[in-house]
Design a protein around this motif. Structure first.
Motif, short mmCIF file in Angstrom:
data_model
loop_
_atom_site.label_atom_id
_atom_site.label_comp_id
_atom_site.label_asym_id
_atom_site.label_seq_id
_atom_site.Cartn_x
_atom_site.Cartn_y
_atom_site.Cartn_z
N GLU A 159 0.96 -1.12 0.03
CA GLU A 159 0.05 -0.08 -0.03
C GLU A 159 0.89 1.32 -0.15
O GLU A 159 1.93 1.34 0.63
CB GLU A 159 -0.90 -0.07 1.25
N PRO A 160 0.54 2.16 -0.66
CA PRO A 160 1.33 3.57 -0.82
C PRO A 160 1.11 4.32 0.37
O PRO A 160 0.29 4.24 1.35
CB PRO A 160 0.42 4.31 -1.92
N LYS A 161 2.17 5.11 0.78
CA LYS A 161 2.13 5.91 2.24
C LYS A 161 1.45 7.13 1.95
O LYS A 161 0.90 7.63 0.81
CB LYS A 161 3.62 6.57 2.14
N PRO A 162 0.64 7.35 3.13
CA PRO A 162 -0.35 8.61 3.01
C PRO A 162 0.27 9.88 2.72
O PRO A 162 1.44 10.04 3.10
CB PRO A 162 -0.90 8.58 4.53
N ILE A 163 -0.39 10.62 1.95
CA ILE A 163 0.39 11.80 1.74
C ILE A 163 -0.55 12.97 2.68
O ILE A 163 -1.75 13.13 2.69
CB ILE A 163 -0.24 12.21 0.33
N SER A 164 0.38 13.63 3.10
CA SER A 164 -0.11 14.85 4.14
C SER A 164 0.93 15.80 4.19
O SER A 164 1.93 15.95 3.70
CB SER A 164 -0.25 14.08 5.54
N GLY A 165 0.22 17.00 4.87
CA GLY A 165 1.34 18.25 5.18
C GLY A 165 1.39 19.03 3.70
O GLY A 165 0.48 18.90 2.82
N LYS A 166 2.75 19.37 3.82
CA LYS A 166 3.29 20.03 2.35
C LYS A 166 3.16 19.32 1.17
O LYS A 166 2.95 19.93 0.22
CB LYS A 166 4.69 20.38 2.79
N CYS A 167 3.22 18.02 1.33
CA CYS A 167 3.61 16.95 0.18
C CYS A 167 2.30 17.24 -0.44
O CYS A 167 1.91 16.91 -1.48
CB CYS A 167 3.88 15.53 0.72
N LYS A 168 0.91 16.92 0.52
CA LYS A 168 -0.38 17.10 -0.10
C LYS A 168 -0.65 18.28 -1.10
O LYS A 168 -1.37 18.41 -1.93
CB LYS A 168 -1.44 17.24 0.89
N LEU A 169 -0.25 19.47 -0.55
CA LEU A 169 -0.46 20.81 -1.12
C LEU A 169 0.48 20.67 -2.60
O LEU A 169 -0.15 20.88 -3.65
CB LEU A 169 0.34 21.88 -0.42
N VAL A 170 1.64 19.89 -2.46
CA VAL A 170 2.41 19.67 -4.03
C VAL A 170 1.66 18.83 -4.78
O VAL A 170 1.67 19.14 -5.97
CB VAL A 170 3.79 19.54 -3.64
N THR A 171 1.00 17.72 -4.28
CA THR A 171 0.19 17.00 -5.10
C THR A 171 -0.80 17.64 -5.83
O THR A 171 -1.26 17.50 -7.05
CB THR A 171 -0.34 15.81 -4.23
N GLU A 172 -1.72 18.61 -4.80
CA GLU A 172 -2.69 19.30 -5.47
C GLU A 172 -2.11 20.14 -6.62
O GLU A 172 -2.91 20.25 -7.86
CB GLU A 172 -3.42 20.12 -4.52
N LYS A 173 -1.01 20.93 -6.35
CA LYS A 173 -0.43 21.76 -7.60
C LYS A 173 -0.16 20.94 -8.93
O LYS A 173 -0.35 21.45 -10.16
CB LYS A 173 0.95 22.29 -7.06
N ILE A 174 0.42 19.69 -8.64
CA ILE A 174 0.85 18.83 -9.81
C ILE A 174 -0.46 18.51 -10.55
O ILE A 174 -0.68 18.61 -11.82
CB ILE A 174 1.33 17.39 -9.28
N VAL A 175 -1.48 18.19 -9.68
CA VAL A 175 -2.96 17.69 -10.36
C VAL A 175 -3.47 18.92 -11.22
O VAL A 175 -4.06 18.54 -12.17
CB VAL A 175 -3.86 17.16 -9.31
N ALA A 176 -3.17 20.13 -10.78
CA ALA A 176 -3.84 21.29 -11.40
C ALA A 176 -2.97 21.77 -12.55
O ALA A 176 -3.31 22.93 -13.05
CB ALA A 176 -4.05 22.32 -10.22
N LEU A 177 -1.99 21.30 -12.76
CA LEU A 177 -1.20 21.72 -14.06
C LEU A 177 -1.84 21.60 -15.19
O LEU A 177 -2.72 20.62 -15.50
CB LEU A 177 0.24 21.21 -13.99
N LYS A 178 -1.50 22.53 -16.29
CA LYS A 178 -2.16 22.41 -17.57
C LYS A 178 -1.15 21.66 -18.52
O LYS A 178 0.13 21.36 -17.96
CB LYS A 178 -2.16 23.60 -18.37
N GLU A 179 -1.62 21.15 -19.55
CA GLU A 179 -0.86 20.30 -20.42
C GLU A 179 0.36 20.80 -21.03
O GLU A 179 1.40 20.19 -20.94
CB GLU A 179 -1.88 19.68 -21.79
N GLU A 180 0.30 22.13 -21.10
CA GLU A 180 1.61 22.77 -21.68
C GLU A 180 2.71 23.18 -20.54
O GLU A 180 3.85 23.56 -20.91
CB GLU A 180 1.26 24.10 -22.36
N ASP A 181 2.31 22.90 -19.09
CA ASP A 181 3.33 23.29 -18.28
C ASP A 181 4.21 22.21 -17.98
O ASP A 181 3.93 21.02 -18.35
CB ASP A 181 2.36 23.46 -16.83
N ASP A 182 5.39 22.54 -17.35
CA ASP A 182 6.26 21.74 -17.09
C ASP A 182 6.52 21.01 -15.65
O ASP A 182 6.50 21.82 -14.72
CB ASP A 182 7.81 22.35 -17.27
N PRO A 183 6.15 19.82 -15.36
CA PRO A 183 5.96 19.25 -14.15
C PRO A 183 7.09 18.86 -13.24
O PRO A 183 7.06 18.51 -12.17
CB PRO A 183 5.01 18.07 -14.26
N SER A 184 8.17 18.94 -14.11
CA SER A 184 9.42 18.72 -13.36
C SER A 184 9.79 19.06 -11.97
O SER A 184 10.21 18.41 -11.06
CB SER A 184 10.89 18.74 -14.35
#
Length: 661
Positions: free
Chosen positions: A254-279
């Motif tokens: 099972e994957p580790k739970p995502i919390s705190g600052k990592c959760k905020l970064v996850t939301e930013k990744i999901v909200a990216l547009k197709e032309e954005d650089d996710p690196s």
């Protein structure tokens, strides 16, 4: 002779291995003095499993501490430790290794070594307990109640990974329920036994009860076997690898739970547009989460669900991520997604990354590459993929052959497709009727009578009887080759077989007569067919209008146009080409320019022959300016004809030499 050498000689050479399902149960029973003699073999196998795991883990720990010791010394240490552990089991003293509070140093071992032995023993028993639960879990996964719930879930649309999670959840609940009732049953049995013995045993006030341990006391010698005298045998590592691989497959991580600052970064990744650089965000996420592969896969699943346009982009970045541990299946997944959308550049980029990372494309990827090149018409790359498959020992199957043959057909190279058909026949792979018809159609359009005849003969040998379509294709081939007699033979064969010639078949026959200008035979055939109820359709009328236009029979051609209009159908583009040529040669300016306007509006649909005929008719009728304009459109489409250039230059020269009025 050293002590560990004496111990080594006393060990028997007889490797054993038991199913992990019953490991912990058998270990507990092997220390039970009430066992029957028939269970002695199972006891030995259980002890063999316990000691095998113990020795394998202990070897790694000793090698880490004593880095300068050779293999023989490490083997000796292991034998002494195993001997001590067994002697403790025989004395019933192994319980001291299962309580941190009493893990004290013995006379033989230092405190650190004894603590290590205790930790390793506990770890072995925990692993074997997990395997017992895992085997029990397998039974509940297959039980009727769980299967029934899975069937119901499938009917209401729950499938894939979600259904798998629900299945494990339901099986786990059933197992916990079963364990609960088994615990109640054992409690009742123990209470009954305590009630019987309570009056017989005197209990001293203040006396402490003996501590319950994992392994009960065992009386007598313990029989154990390990894998041979050489404890560094590779079998140890192989057994361990098989065990851990089985654990990974049977018991999903099972994957580790995502919390705190990592959760905020996850939301930013999901909200990216197709032309954005996710690196940058991916690097930040990795630093915060310290992920393993299961964590990366959980992130990809979230992207696939919430931001599918970014999913492939992130997945491709992760191929170079060390913690992702990309394997060939990960490359295949991304490659297939690009190949299905026919994105050749993206798919080739994935292949390039595979080669850079030392991952060789397997047969699955090479076959998908071949399919993609065949569909896009890239014959050279498709041939390379086919040769790559053959060099890897893979014989093309029927699907691969069909793809390559159709690629040759679409490229106008039916002879190469025919060679693959012969190769299929040599391997007892029967081509489909559609493949034969596609080759026959390609040969017919090229006017290759010999190739069309060979395919028709092959079809008969394959048991495929001549049909209306196959005969019509042969008529077209003979018409293109200028052999109306053979075309008529196949036309008569259609009638002989009981088929009724359709409009397209009749048009091919009339076109064959047009090649030799046999108008009388064409009209005679049409009269014969009309007596049988045939009415010329759009295809036949198109051929006749072109023929009559070439003969400058304007009235007869216009009568056919009226007939087409009565049928409620718009004249096709080929008729407009014929009309423009006819009216231009007849110097009927208004009608010629009207037909020309229709052609210029649909210039993207015109081929070389259409342009050639239109420009030639305009030059012959004296419409030089219009001819020059249409020739410009022709060159813009990439077509060129030297004879038209010469005609235009000559027409311009003659017009300049004429005296002005």
């Amino acid at each position: 002779m050293k002590e560990y050498e004496l111990l080594e000689i006393s060990l028997p050479l007889q490797p054993q291995y038991i199913p992990q399902a019953a490991a912990i149960t058998l270990i507990e029973s092997s220390f039970n003095p009430k066992l029957n003699a028939k269970d002695s073999e199972e006891e030995d196998e259980t002890m063999n499993e316990f000691l095998s795991r113990f020795v394998w883990i202990m070897r790694g720990k000793l090698s880490e501490v004593y880095k300068d010791c050779d293999k023989q010394t490490i083997d000796g240490m292991l034998l002494i430790i195993v001997g001590k552990v067994v002697s403790e089991m025989e004395k019933g003293g192994l319980e001291h290794m299962f309580s941190a509070a009493v893990a004290t140093a013995s006379q033989d071992f230092s405190e650190d070594l004894w603590k290590t032995v205790w930790e390793v023993s506990n770890a072995v028993l925990e692993d074997m307990e997990k395997e017992r639960k895992k085997e029990k879990m397998k039974g509940f996964l297959q039980c009727e109640e769980v299967q029934e719930m899975c069937r119901f879930a499938g009917e209401i649309g729950i499938r894939g990974d979600l259904l798998r999670e629900f299945r494990f959840k339901w099986a786990r609940e059933k197992m916990e329920e079963s364990d609960f009732y088994e615990g109640l049953k054992r409690s009742r049995e123990e209470e009954g036994k305590n009630a019987v013995t309570m009056g017989e045993e005197a209990v001293t006030m203040g006396e402490e009860k003996p501590k319950v341990v994992t392994l009960p006391m065992r009386h007598g010698k313990i029989k154990y076997k390990i894998y041979g005298l050489d404890l560094s045998d590779p079998k140890w590592a192989e057994v361990a690898d098989r065990i851990h691989e089985a654990e990974e497959l049977d018991w999903p991580e099972e994957p580790k739970p995502i919390s705190g600052k990592c959760k905020l970064v996850t939301e930013k990744i999901v909200a990216l547009k197709e032309e954005d650089d996710p690196s940058p965000l991916i690097v930040q996420w990795a630093e915060l989460q310290q992920p393993s592969k299961i964590d990366w896969l959980a992130l990809l699943d979230k992207l696939k669900e919430q931001n599918p346009h970014l999913y492939l982009k992130v997945a491709e970045i992760l191929l170079s991520e060390k913690s992702f541990q990309a394997n060939i299946r990960d490359y295949t997944m991304i490659f297939d997604a690009h190949a299905k959308q026919n994105r050749i550049e993206d798919a080739e980029r994935i292949i390039k990354k595979m080669n850079e990372n030392g991952v060789l494309p397997d047969i699955v990827i090479t076959a998908a590459l071949l399919r993609m090149y065949c569909k896009s018409g890239n014959l050279d790359r498709a041939r390379e993929a086919l040769e790559s498959l053959r060099s890897n020992g893979f014989q093309p199957n029927k699907e691969i052959y069909n793809l390559m043959i159709m690629a040759y057909v679409n490229a106008g190279q039916p002879k190469l497709g025919e060679s693959l058909v012969r190769e299929m026949e040599a391997r007892d792979l029967k081509p489909t009727v559609e493949i034969y018809k596609a080759l026959l159609r390609s040969f017919s359009q090229c006017g290759d009578v010999g190739g069309a005849g060979r395919i028709a003969t092959t079809m008969q040998f394959a048991g495929i009887q001549p049909s209306l379509e196959s005969c019509a294709l042969l008529i077209e081939a003979y018409g293109q080759a200028g052999d109306p007699d053979q075309a008529r033979n196949n036309f008569d064969l259609i009638i002989k077989l009981g088929h009724k010639p359709d409009d397209k078949c009749t048009a091919s026959m009339i076109a064959a007569y047009e090649k030799k200008n046999m108008l009388d035979k064409a009209l005679k055939l049409l009269l014969q067919l009309e007596k049988g109820g045939f009415e010329p359709g759009l295809a036949t009328c198109t051929v006749l209008v072109d023929w009559l236009g070439n003969l400058q029979l304007v009235d007869e051609a216009e009568q056919l146009l009226d007939r087409i209009a009565e049928q409620g159908e718009a004249p096709p583009l080929k008729i407009q080409v014929s009309l423009c040529d006819m009216y231009a040669r007849a110097k009927m300016e208004k009608k010629a320019l009207q037909a020309l306007g229709v052609l210029e509006a649909k210039k993207e649909q015109l081929d070389f022959h259409d342009f050639d005929k239109t420009v030639g008719g305009l030059i012959a009728g004296g419409f030089v300016q219009e001819a020059r304009r249409v020739y410009g459109l022709m060159e813009a489409r990439g077509f060129s004809a030297e004879h038209l250039k010469v005609s235009l230059m000559a027409s311009q020269a003659f017009s300049s030499m004429r005296p002005s009025k």
